[in-house]
Design a protein around this motif. Structure first.
Motif, PDB file in Angstrom:
ATOM      1  N   ALA A 196       0.772  -0.781  -0.131  1.00 49.08           N
ATOM      2  CA  ALA A 196       0.143  -0.132  -0.023  1.00 49.08           C
ATOM      3  C   ALA A 196       0.508   1.162   0.150  1.00 49.08           C
ATOM      4  O   ALA A 196       1.769   1.077   1.002  1.00 49.08           O
ATOM      5  N   LEU A 197       0.170   3.021  -0.423  1.00 49.01           N
ATOM      6  CA  LEU A 197       1.120   3.458  -0.319  1.00 49.01           C
ATOM      7  C   LEU A 197       0.959   4.375   1.075  1.00 49.01           C
ATOM      8  O   LEU A 197      -0.178   3.808   1.387  1.00 49.01           O
ATOM      9  N   VAL A 198       1.370   4.953   1.473  1.00 52.52           N
ATOM     10  CA  VAL A 198       2.102   5.369   2.613  1.00 52.52           C
ATOM     11  C   VAL A 198       2.480   6.879   2.640  1.00 52.52           C
ATOM     12  O   VAL A 198       3.676   6.971   2.322  1.00 52.52           O
ATOM     13  N   GLY A 199       2.369   7.671   3.353  1.00 54.36           N
ATOM     14  CA  GLY A 199       2.576   9.180   3.149  1.00 54.36           C
ATOM     15  C   GLY A 199       2.271  10.083   4.622  1.00 54.36           C
ATOM     16  O   GLY A 199       1.181   9.448   5.179  1.00 54.36           O
ATOM     17  N   ASN A 200       2.657  11.260   4.256  1.00 55.03           N
ATOM     18  CA  ASN A 200       1.808  12.271   5.384  1.00 55.03           C
ATOM     19  C   ASN A 200       1.748  12.887   3.833  1.00 55.03           C
ATOM     20  O   ASN A 200       1.979  13.294   3.646  1.00 55.03           O
ATOM     21  N   PHE A 201       0.506  13.842   4.792  1.00 53.23           N
ATOM     22  CA  PHE A 201       0.328  14.934   3.964  1.00 53.23           C
ATOM     23  C   PHE A 201      -0.354  16.071   4.642  1.00 53.23           C
ATOM     24  O   PHE A 201       0.350  16.197   5.871  1.00 53.23           O
ATOM     25  N   GLY A 202      -0.586  16.649   4.321  1.00 47.70           N
ATOM     26  CA  GLY A 202      -1.455  18.203   5.136  1.00 47.70           C
ATOM     27  C   GLY A 202       0.447  19.368   5.696  1.00 47.70           C
ATOM     28  O   GLY A 202       1.906  18.606   5.757  1.00 47.70           O
ATOM     29  N   ASP A 203      -0.275  20.378   6.394  1.00 43.63           N
ATOM     30  CA  ASP A 203       0.691  20.934   6.753  1.00 43.63           C
ATOM     31  C   ASP A 203       0.346  21.391   7.809  1.00 43.63           C
ATOM     32  O   ASP A 203      -0.828  21.353   8.890  1.00 43.63           O
ATOM     33  N   GLY A 204       1.552  22.048   9.148  1.00 40.36           N
ATOM     34  CA  GLY A 204       0.829  22.396  10.366  1.00 40.36           C
ATOM     35  C   GLY A 204       2.173  21.581  10.577  1.00 40.36           C
ATOM     36  O   GLY A 204       2.428  20.795  10.916  1.00 40.36           O
ATOM     37  N   SER A 256       0.506  13.138  -1.117  1.00 46.46           N
ATOM     38  CA  SER A 256       1.020  13.726   0.010  1.00 46.46           C
ATOM     39  C   SER A 256       0.718  15.371  -0.054  1.00 46.46           C
ATOM     40  O   SER A 256       1.188  16.666   0.411  1.00 46.46           O
ATOM     41  N   GLN A 257       0.461  15.818  -1.397  1.00 46.87           N
ATOM     42  CA  GLN A 257      -0.055  17.399  -1.528  1.00 46.87           C
ATOM     43  C   GLN A 257      -1.453  17.796  -1.228  1.00 46.87           C
ATOM     44  O   GLN A 257      -2.276  19.254  -1.008  1.00 46.87           O
ATOM     45  N   GLN A 258      -2.028  17.159  -0.621  1.00 55.31           N
ATOM     46  CA  GLN A 258      -3.729  17.322  -0.096  1.00 55.31           C
ATOM     47  C   GLN A 258      -3.378  17.951   1.218  1.00 55.31           C
ATOM     48  O   GLN A 258      -2.920  17.813   1.612  1.00 55.31           O
ATOM     49  N   THR A 259      -4.329  18.734   1.556  1.00 54.92           N
ATOM     50  CA  THR A 259      -4.523  19.052   2.526  1.00 54.92           C
ATOM     51  C   THR A 259      -5.743  18.298   3.841  1.00 54.92           C
ATOM     52  O   THR A 259      -6.480  17.951   2.623  1.00 54.92           O
ATOM     53  N   GLU A 260      -5.807  18.496   4.832  1.00 53.77           N
ATOM     54  CA  GLU A 260      -6.189  18.428   6.140  1.00 53.77           C
ATOM     55  C   GLU A 260      -7.852  18.109   5.613  1.00 53.77           C
ATOM     56  O   GLU A 260      -8.817  17.616   5.290  1.00 53.77           O
ATOM     57  N   GLU A 261      -8.311  19.519   4.784  1.00 56.55           N
ATOM     58  CA  GLU A 261      -9.209  20.047   4.750  1.00 56.55           C
ATOM     59  C   GLU A 261     -10.433  19.107   3.212  1.00 56.55           C
ATOM     60  O   GLU A 261     -11.596  18.472   2.912  1.00 56.55           O
ATOM     61  N   ALA A 262      -9.206  19.485   2.546  1.00 53.09           N
ATOM     62  CA  ALA A 262      -9.541  18.409   1.543  1.00 53.09           C
ATOM     63  C   ALA A 262      -9.825  17.488   1.177  1.00 53.09           C
ATOM     64  O   ALA A 262     -10.657  16.087   1.018  1.00 53.09           O
ATOM     65  N   MET A 263      -9.367  16.710   2.160  1.00 52.77           N
ATOM     66  CA  MET A 263      -9.015  15.033   2.508  1.00 52.77           C
ATOM     67  C   MET A 263     -10.343  14.964   3.302  1.00 52.77           C
ATOM     68  O   MET A 263     -10.872  13.621   3.008  1.00 52.77           O
ATOM     69  N   ALA A 306     -16.965  16.241   2.215  1.00 49.07           N
ATOM     70  CA  ALA A 306     -17.907  15.125   2.007  1.00 49.07           C
ATOM     71  C   ALA A 306     -17.422  14.982  -0.410  1.00 49.07           C
ATOM     72  O   ALA A 306     -17.405  16.321  -0.762  1.00 49.07           O
ATOM     73  N   GLY A 307     -17.526  13.308  -0.182  1.00 51.76           N
ATOM     74  CA  GLY A 307     -17.283  13.960  -1.540  1.00 51.76           C
ATOM     75  C   GLY A 307     -14.908  13.992  -1.568  1.00 51.76           C
ATOM     76  O   GLY A 307     -15.479  13.295  -3.149  1.00 51.76           O
ATOM     77  N   SER A 308     -14.736  13.769  -1.031  1.00 47.74           N
ATOM     78  CA  SER A 308     -12.693  13.945  -1.234  1.00 47.74           C
ATOM     79  C   SER A 308     -13.244  12.997  -2.035  1.00 47.74           C
ATOM     80  O   SER A 308     -11.314  13.068  -2.631  1.00 47.74           O
ATOM     81  N   ARG A 309     -12.727  11.959  -1.387  1.00 42.96           N
ATOM     82  CA  ARG A 309     -12.352  10.941  -1.951  1.00 42.96           C
ATOM     83  C   ARG A 309     -12.777  10.270  -3.511  1.00 42.96           C
ATOM     84  O   ARG A 309     -11.845   9.856  -3.742  1.00 42.96           O
TER      85      ARG A 309
END
Length: 137
Positions: free
Chosen positions: A42-50, A89-96, A99-102
């Motif tokens: 599986a693809l594993v990584g981190n995303f968002g900033d903060g 990894s470029q996605q933000t927490e709000e975007a992830m 609703a319907g983000s997937r």
């Protein structure tokens, strides 16, 4: 009159035989094989900033048609994986979390995979991208 009918039937018989042979050949041709290429592991990584790290784990499958296409996709798997990890990894927490983000993320991931494969092979080859599992933490 009967001679004309016999002559006409004699002329049409080869055409009817040829048409039935073409139908039989079309029925004998194997249907293209649909395959699902699973990107494992599986693809594993981190995303968002903060200050707090957020992680994703994505199990993906790519739908392709044909054994030769499946082999090409497996050959380019490292490039595909890199492109997808960069996208996630470029996605933000709000975007992830929206609703319907997937579905939006799935559509963008499919587009990126198709773009990469088109650059390498000259055509998209991948018909669909499916999330087997997507975990966001």
């Amino acid at each position: 009159m009967k001679a004309w009918i016999v002559l006409l039937m004699a002329l049409c018989l080869p055409l009817m035989v040829q048409a039935s042979e073409e139908e039989e050949d079309a029925e004998k041709a194997p249907a293209p094989v649909v395959a699902y290429v699973t990107l494992a592991p599986a693809l594993v990584g981190n995303f968002g900033d903060g200050p707090k790290l957020k992680f994703f784990k994505a199990d993906l499958s790519l739908r392709v048609t044909g054994v030769d296409v499946e082999a090409k996709i497996k050959h380019h798997e490292p490039l595909i994986r890199n492109q997808l990890v960069m996208l996630f990894s470029q996605q933000t927490e709000e975007a992830m979390a929206a609703a319907g983000s997937r579905e939006v993320l799935r559509a963008e991931a499919l587009k990126q995979v198709q773009d990469v494969i088109t650059q390498e092979e000259g055509q998209p080859l991948v018909e669909d991208l499916l999330f087997n599992n997507l975990i966001i933490q």
